[in-house]
Scaffold this motif. Sequence first.
Motif, PDB file in Angstrom:
ATOM      1  N   UNK A  77      -3.664  -7.589 -12.429  1.00  0.00           N
ATOM      2  CA  UNK A  77      -4.236  -7.142 -11.166  1.00  0.00           C
ATOM      3  C   UNK A  77      -3.666  -5.777 -10.778  1.00  0.00           C
ATOM      4  N   UNK A  78      -4.543  -4.929 -10.270  1.00  0.00           N
ATOM      5  CA  UNK A  78      -4.121  -3.610  -9.788  1.00  0.00           C
ATOM      6  C   UNK A  78      -3.964  -3.679  -8.275  1.00  0.00           C
ATOM      7  N   UNK A  79      -2.732  -3.503  -7.799  1.00  0.00           N
ATOM      8  CA  UNK A  79      -2.438  -3.590  -6.365  1.00  0.00           C
ATOM      9  C   UNK A  79      -1.893  -2.249  -5.893  1.00  0.00           C
ATOM     10  N   UNK A  80      -2.611  -1.620  -4.996  1.00  0.00           N
ATOM     11  CA  UNK A  80      -2.193  -0.315  -4.479  1.00  0.00           C
ATOM     12  C   UNK A  80      -1.242  -0.505  -3.306  1.00  0.00           C
ATOM     13  N   UNK A  81      -0.020  -0.007  -3.459  1.00  0.00           N
ATOM     14  CA  UNK A  81       0.982  -0.079  -2.391  1.00  0.00           C
ATOM     15  C   UNK A  81       1.090   1.293  -1.736  1.00  0.00           C
ATOM     16  N   UNK A  82       0.994   1.315  -0.413  1.00  0.00           N
ATOM     17  CA  UNK A  82       0.939   2.562   0.352  1.00  0.00           C
ATOM     18  C   UNK A  82       2.066   2.577   1.369  1.00  0.00           C
ATOM     19  N   UNK A  83       2.919   3.584   1.287  1.00  0.00           N
ATOM     20  CA  UNK A  83       3.951   3.773   2.302  1.00  0.00           C
ATOM     21  C   UNK A  83       3.461   4.789   3.321  1.00  0.00           C
ATOM     22  N   UNK A  84       3.229   4.346   4.546  1.00  0.00           N
ATOM     23  CA  UNK A  84       2.653   5.208   5.589  1.00  0.00           C
ATOM     24  C   UNK A  84       3.777   5.867   6.387  1.00  0.00           C
ATOM     25  N   UNK A  85       3.612   7.141   6.694  1.00  0.00           N
ATOM     26  CA  UNK A  85       4.689   7.892   7.351  1.00  0.00           C
ATOM     27  C   UNK A  85       4.655   7.778   8.882  1.00  0.00           C
ATOM     28  N   UNK A  86       4.425   6.580   9.385  1.00  0.00           N
ATOM     29  CA  UNK A  86       4.517   6.371  10.830  1.00  0.00           C
ATOM     30  C   UNK A  86       5.066   4.982  11.112  1.00  0.00           C
ATOM     31  N   UNK A  87       5.502   4.807  12.333  1.00  0.00           N
ATOM     32  CA  UNK A  87       6.063   3.534  12.767  1.00  0.00           C
ATOM     33  C   UNK A  87       4.991   2.711  13.462  1.00  0.00           C
ATOM     34  N   UNK A  88       4.799   1.481  13.007  1.00  0.00           N
ATOM     35  CA  UNK A  88       3.837   0.591  13.652  1.00  0.00           C
ATOM     36  C   UNK A  88       2.436   0.740  13.119  1.00  0.00           C
ATOM     37  N   UNK A  89       1.900  -0.348  12.552  1.00  0.00           N
ATOM     38  CA  UNK A  89       0.531  -0.345  12.038  1.00  0.00           C
ATOM     39  C   UNK A  89      -0.318  -1.379  12.769  1.00  0.00           C
ATOM     40  N   UNK A  90       0.156  -1.789  13.952  1.00  0.00           N
ATOM     41  CA  UNK A  90      -0.481  -2.886  14.657  1.00  0.00           C
ATOM     42  C   UNK A  90      -1.859  -2.572  15.211  1.00  0.00           C
ATOM     43  N   UNK A  91      -2.087  -1.346  15.656  1.00  0.00           N
ATOM     44  CA  UNK A  91      -3.358  -1.013  16.283  1.00  0.00           C
ATOM     45  C   UNK A  91      -4.070   0.109  15.537  1.00  0.00           C
ATOM     46  N   UNK A  92      -5.398   0.091  15.642  1.00  0.00           N
ATOM     47  CA  UNK A  92      -6.204   1.135  15.016  1.00  0.00           C
ATOM     48  C   UNK A  92      -6.042   2.438  15.794  1.00  0.00           C
TER      49      UNK A  92
END
Length: 344
Positions: A77-92
């Motif tokens: 399986x190909x699983x893309x892992x993304x490290x986002x440069x901000x704090x908190x991904x709770x809201x759009x």
Amino acid sequence: MNDRGRKWKRFKAAAAVLGVVLLAGAAGVTVHLYRQRKAQEAEIAARQHSLEEPEQFLAENVIEYGGKKYRRNSYVKAILCIGVDRSGLGEKTTTGFGGQSDGLFLLAQDTARNTVKILMIPRDTMTRITLTDLSGNVLGKDVQHLTLAYAYGDGRELSCEYTEEAVSELLGGLTIDHYMAVDTDSISVLNDGVGGVTVTIEEPGLATRDPELKLGETVTLKGKQAETFVRYRDIHQDNTALFRMDRHQQYMEGFFAALKTKAAEDDSILIRLLDSIQDHMVTDMQKDQYLKAALDVLNTQQLGSGDFYTLPGSGVTTARYDEFYVDQEAMIPVILDLFYREIE
């Protein structure tokens, strides 16, 4: 003419002069912005001319390459892992406010052998990504830094989908099975959850962010030190995001070594770690799926240099930004090795 009349006449004259000055200034700004825009358009056109759209032949289940036939390994399986440069991904969020993908890793999870290999993808890779306006309306595609694909989405699922789409196209149409994005807060949470990660400091610049991170020292990272170690780059130097990937590999090797040690003492550590970052991640996987992926990493005999791959290519420095261009020909054997198997 009375004094009031003379004052009013002088006021109108001054206003007229000011209006001319403002108009001239606005015209100058407009001309500057126009020239700047045309320069940017010319730069984009030059990039598009020099960067051919990747051939999507890896989208096929069976392909021929180098006189041999290969089939996509359904167990991997190909699983893309993304490290986002901000704090908190709770809201759009709206376009441009959801952060960028500061780290990109494609896991090749072999569900039959219970092992994992990791393909590291430079964030400055130049490739086609989806562009939107501030309202989220899709404008089309353009050659941009891969890291920006996340920023054009909603800071959550749509951002992940745009990034997944861009990576898939970059990799010749390779089907990506799942994605998982985590925020910056998750780094220290996971780090401290395994009791800290031991690394060797190999760059002098880290000490400018934390005096304990001295060149040549072996340090067990605690709390925010982990984020500093993983994310630091000297923006005044060329291609530091590319060279930083060596640090990413060292940290991941150290993290999973620490996790193995913890797991030998506590068989529920994985579940607790994943539960601890629930509010810091976005994924299209069910809990049992990403738990299985984590277990496969844990079961890998020893996550070392042989389990890490870097997308082949070369980094260049322009007048504005660092850019990385993938060597498409050299990339194909890497993808075949990770996700395909040779057939008769």
